[in-house]
Scaffold this active site. Sequence first.
Site, short mmCIF file in Angstrom:
data_model
loop_
_atom_site.label_atom_id
_atom_site.label_comp_id
_atom_site.label_asym_id
_atom_site.label_seq_id
_atom_site.Cartn_x
_atom_site.Cartn_y
_atom_site.Cartn_z
N GLN A 120 -2.70 -161.81 -50.17
CA GLN A 120 -3.74 -162.18 -49.21
C GLN A 120 -4.86 -161.13 -49.23
O GLN A 120 -4.62 -159.94 -49.05
CB GLN A 120 -3.12 -162.29 -47.80
CG GLN A 120 -4.06 -162.79 -46.74
CD GLN A 120 -4.53 -164.22 -46.97
OE1 GLN A 120 -3.75 -165.10 -47.29
NE2 GLN A 120 -5.83 -164.45 -46.81
N LYS A 131 -0.48 -171.17 -44.38
CA LYS A 131 0.08 -171.43 -45.71
C LYS A 131 1.59 -171.67 -45.59
O LYS A 131 2.14 -172.57 -46.23
CB LYS A 131 -0.21 -170.25 -46.64
CG LYS A 131 -1.68 -170.20 -47.05
CD LYS A 131 -2.09 -168.89 -47.70
CE LYS A 131 -3.61 -168.89 -47.91
NZ LYS A 131 -4.14 -167.62 -48.36
N ASP A 171 -3.50 -168.54 -56.91
CA ASP A 171 -4.89 -168.46 -56.43
C ASP A 171 -5.87 -168.72 -57.57
O ASP A 171 -7.07 -168.93 -57.32
CB ASP A 171 -5.16 -167.05 -55.85
CG ASP A 171 -5.20 -167.05 -54.33
OD1 ASP A 171 -5.38 -168.14 -53.74
OD2 ASP A 171 -5.05 -165.96 -53.74
#
Length: 289
Positions: free
Chosen positions: A98, A54, A123
């Site tokens: 995460q 990322k 997200d």
Amino acid sequence: MSARILSGKEFAQQIKEDAAKRVEEIQSRYDVTPGLAVILVGDDPASQVYVRNKDKACAQVGLRSEVLNLPTATTRETLLQEIDRLNADESIHGILVQLPLPEHLRACEKEVIQRIDPAKDVDGFHPVNVGRLVTGEPGLVSCTPAGCLRMLELAGISIDGKRAVVVGRSNIVGKPMANLLLSRNATVTVCHSHTQDLASVTREADILVAAIGRPRFITADMVKPGATVIDVGINRIAPKKLVGDVDYDAVSEIAGAITPVPGGVGLLTVATLMENVVQAAEMQLAKRS
Ligand code: NDP
């Protein structure tokens, strides 16, 4: 007949190039470089790889990225405080925690996700963003299904009026995928582990999305000739061998188009995350100006 192979690499590249252009526009209009903060708790090697990817993608599209690596023993309170701090930081436009969290924090995963400001929830997991997707309002959408939709659009595969079948109903893939296809006027059926005679349903699909987590589960007899088959599954069947949820060799003989694994949907997910950070920044900056 051999199917058209939908290469994740090619579409991910296009998505990142579009994102990079939008970053330049933001910089010239607001004199701001959009920023992503990734919170990584603990030292899980797979999560470290995802976070590095990322970070690399951010550099490619010109985004600023910050990785906050917290020790495994981080408490719920500390994690929530860090999210609050990032929510208040105007230089950060996207926040991502995460997952999975270490064992002792698993029970508060929902609370952690819900603590993120929905405007920064890149997200797309926050219930506010899920609600926006379902009601058709602009919001941030879970990256994997959003990437699949973008790929269909970039590939020129028409969705309007088509029969779409999504196998899998998870909150991060199956359900948002079904809602995205519905928003593009497909007639959508969602299947799951209680679906009876699954093959008779999947054989109806012009667009078939497999998000199950079972190696090579979708076999050729379950696919309509000429269908577009999107394989979201990632299954490790040997230390160095990944396969999807679709029996690729046999299905690619009858499908019209198919995504490979590896090299398919997985690459779109990170590219779409970049797009989500850009979108989040555009929305926040437009609101502030
Ligand atoms: P989940 O385990 O959360 O969901 C799996 C879904 O498959 C469930 O809805 C389940 O049904 C359904 N299912 C399981 N067995 C069957 C069956 N025999 N028949 C029909 N449906 C079945 O998985 P995720 O959605 O998180 O992930 C799915 C796959 O996608 C995994 O391989 C994962 O690794 C991969 N993935 C890939 C990403 C990428 O970037 N490419 C990102 C995210 C996930 P029920 O609800 O009834 O249990």
